[in-house]
Design a protein around this motif. Sequence first.
Motif, short mmCIF file in Angstrom:
data_model
loop_
_atom_site.label_atom_id
_atom_site.label_comp_id
_atom_site.label_asym_id
_atom_site.label_seq_id
_atom_site.Cartn_x
_atom_site.Cartn_y
_atom_site.Cartn_z
N ASP A 171 -4.50 17.77 23.56
CA ASP A 171 -4.44 18.13 22.34
C ASP A 171 -6.04 18.77 22.04
O ASP A 171 -6.69 17.97 22.50
CB ASP A 171 -4.16 17.28 21.42
CG ASP A 171 -3.18 18.22 19.90
OD1 ASP A 171 -3.64 19.22 20.13
OD2 ASP A 171 -3.12 17.50 19.01
N LEU A 172 -5.85 20.22 21.32
CA LEU A 172 -7.60 20.40 20.29
C LEU A 172 -6.97 20.02 19.09
O LEU A 172 -6.32 20.28 18.82
CB LEU A 172 -7.83 21.87 21.02
CG LEU A 172 -8.96 22.88 20.66
CD1 LEU A 172 -10.53 21.45 21.37
CD2 LEU A 172 -8.69 23.94 21.08
N SER B 38 -7.03 26.63 12.85
CA SER B 38 -5.71 28.25 12.86
C SER B 38 -6.25 28.96 14.01
O SER B 38 -6.34 29.60 15.53
CB SER B 38 -5.19 28.49 12.76
OG SER B 38 -5.12 29.49 10.99
N LYS C 51 -8.75 27.43 16.62
CA LYS C 51 -7.61 27.94 18.08
C LYS C 51 -7.30 28.64 18.79
O LYS C 51 -7.31 29.27 19.52
CB LYS C 51 -6.43 26.66 17.66
CG LYS C 51 -6.95 25.24 17.59
CD LYS C 51 -5.78 24.74 17.51
CE LYS C 51 -5.75 23.42 16.45
NZ LYS C 51 -4.57 22.21 16.78
N LYS C 52 -7.12 30.16 17.80
CA LYS C 52 -7.36 30.81 18.23
C LYS C 52 -8.81 31.58 19.46
O LYS C 52 -8.58 32.19 19.85
CB LYS C 52 -7.17 32.02 17.69
CG LYS C 52 -6.57 33.38 17.84
CD LYS C 52 -6.41 34.76 16.32
CE LYS C 52 -7.78 35.01 15.24
NZ LYS C 52 -7.45 36.14 14.39
N LYS D 88 -11.23 28.75 24.20
CA LYS D 88 -10.56 29.09 25.44
C LYS D 88 -9.59 28.17 25.50
O LYS D 88 -8.66 27.79 26.81
CB LYS D 88 -11.51 29.77 26.86
CG LYS D 88 -11.59 30.93 27.04
CD LYS D 88 -12.81 31.61 27.96
CE LYS D 88 -12.84 32.76 28.34
NZ LYS D 88 -13.89 33.05 28.84
N LYS E 185 -7.17 25.17 25.29
CA LYS E 185 -6.17 24.85 25.03
C LYS E 185 -5.24 23.58 24.91
O LYS E 185 -5.61 23.37 26.76
CB LYS E 185 -5.68 26.13 24.58
CG LYS E 185 -6.43 27.35 23.99
CD LYS E 185 -5.43 28.82 23.98
CE LYS E 185 -6.30 29.83 23.97
NZ LYS E 185 -6.57 29.78 21.95
N THR F 270 -4.06 23.13 29.52
CA THR F 270 -4.90 23.43 30.27
C THR F 270 -5.95 22.81 30.74
O THR F 270 -6.05 22.13 30.37
CB THR F 270 -6.16 24.87 29.58
OG1 THR F 270 -6.87 24.37 28.65
CG2 THR F 270 -5.33 26.09 29.36
N ASP G 101 -16.84 27.30 24.54
CA ASP G 101 -16.31 27.68 23.35
C ASP G 101 -17.54 26.88 22.00
O ASP G 101 -17.74 27.60 20.72
CB ASP G 101 -15.49 26.16 22.86
CG ASP G 101 -14.60 27.03 23.49
OD1 ASP G 101 -13.81 28.46 23.98
OD2 ASP G 101 -13.18 26.39 23.70
N ARG H 7 -8.46 36.85 20.05
CA ARG H 7 -10.36 37.03 21.06
C ARG H 7 -10.92 37.62 20.85
O ARG H 7 -11.94 38.12 21.26
CB ARG H 7 -10.64 35.78 21.96
CG ARG H 7 -10.96 35.16 22.25
CD ARG H 7 -11.23 34.41 23.31
NE ARG H 7 -11.95 33.44 23.09
CZ ARG H 7 -13.44 33.17 24.36
NH1 ARG H 7 -13.32 34.38 24.73
NH2 ARG H 7 -14.20 32.18 23.81
#
Length: 417
Positions: A23-24, A35, A38-39, A42, A44, A47, A57, A150
Amino acid sequence: MQKILFYIILFSIHVSYSQTVTDLKIQGNKKLKSSFIKKVAKAKAGTILDSTRLEEDIKLLKRLPSVSHASYQVFSSNDGNYNVFYNIEENFTIIPSVNVYTSNNDEFAYRLGLYEFNLLGQNMIFGGFYQKDIYSSYGINFRAPFLFSREFGLALNHQDLQTLEPVFFNNTTSDYQYRNKSFEILGLYQPNFNNRFEAGINYFLEEYQYVAGATSVNIPQELSVKKLLYKGIYQYNNLDYNYQYISGFKSTLTLQYVTSTSDDLPEFLIGWNDFNFYKRIGQKGNWASRLRLGLASNDETPFAPFSVDNNVNIRGVGNTIDRGTGAIVLNTEYRHTLYEKNWFVLQGNAFIDAGSWRNPGGDFGDFGDADNLRVFPGLGLRFIHKSIFNAIFRIDYGIGISEKDGQGLVFGIGQYF
């Protein structure tokens, strides 16, 4: 066949031992939406955990107007993978803008504005300004670099600028009331962390009205011309921010093609590139430099596009004292933190601004002509609030080194470059 089996085994071992992001999580943000972070991030959930991606990031987040500082933490999760935390220190983003500039000729002009740099918590910029430079002007701007994703965004701009502009011809000078009323739309594309593209169109009305000074039968005293401007911008940005300190390199190329409905203001091409370089010097020092190289269609016109101006390129020189169809300008300064306590920073700087211009219809030898060269060293102060975006009140005083040059103060919000 044995080599193929060997690589399959290596790949299987890599996959089996690669750790993934469970989880991020975003913490510390208030107005900026999780949100949105997170958009644009990179990293996520699901991943592979990659420190290079996390560092990228964080550098991106620190560039955002809404973020004063960012960091990350990685913790093991119950399933043997990892939770990633992005820690956000937010900027206050409803910011007034103030620019005031004077010269030894007692010229005085100012621009007041108000901008929101984190509209709806989505890092969108919206605001406007009012300018008084003998005449009144205004502008309204909207910019959403991550509006669609993004990579894709949009910018809309409208302005109605009116100033008193000198027009130079036959070794004489006239003053004209100048007006530029424009509407612009730009598409924004950022394919990766370092590269950004903009492209769009600008429809504008350009007017000149004679006020005082020399006249000529070959120079119209009144012009009103509708134009289209096609614009393209490419930027390479590898800057890293740490509060008031900047390090790295940035290059911004701007190309424009302007159509016209009048031979008195002919169509032309113009392009310029700004090269910015920043380097940390010790714990409290920062060396900053900007080199601008620009050329335009070399029409012999008194309305040449490149100007020599106090608030744009040479601190202390005055408000639009000359024009040209080419420009070479170097701004370099050393910034030093004199005092820092909690949110407040007092920074001093010593600078040299130097530039030369090509005369309309002239040649490249004009750049070496002493009459076209301006060199202004000077000193300045910066009053910085570390938790309000671009809350840098600057005062600079530049002095020309030749007898024909003057001196002057330049006030403003934000670093000069």
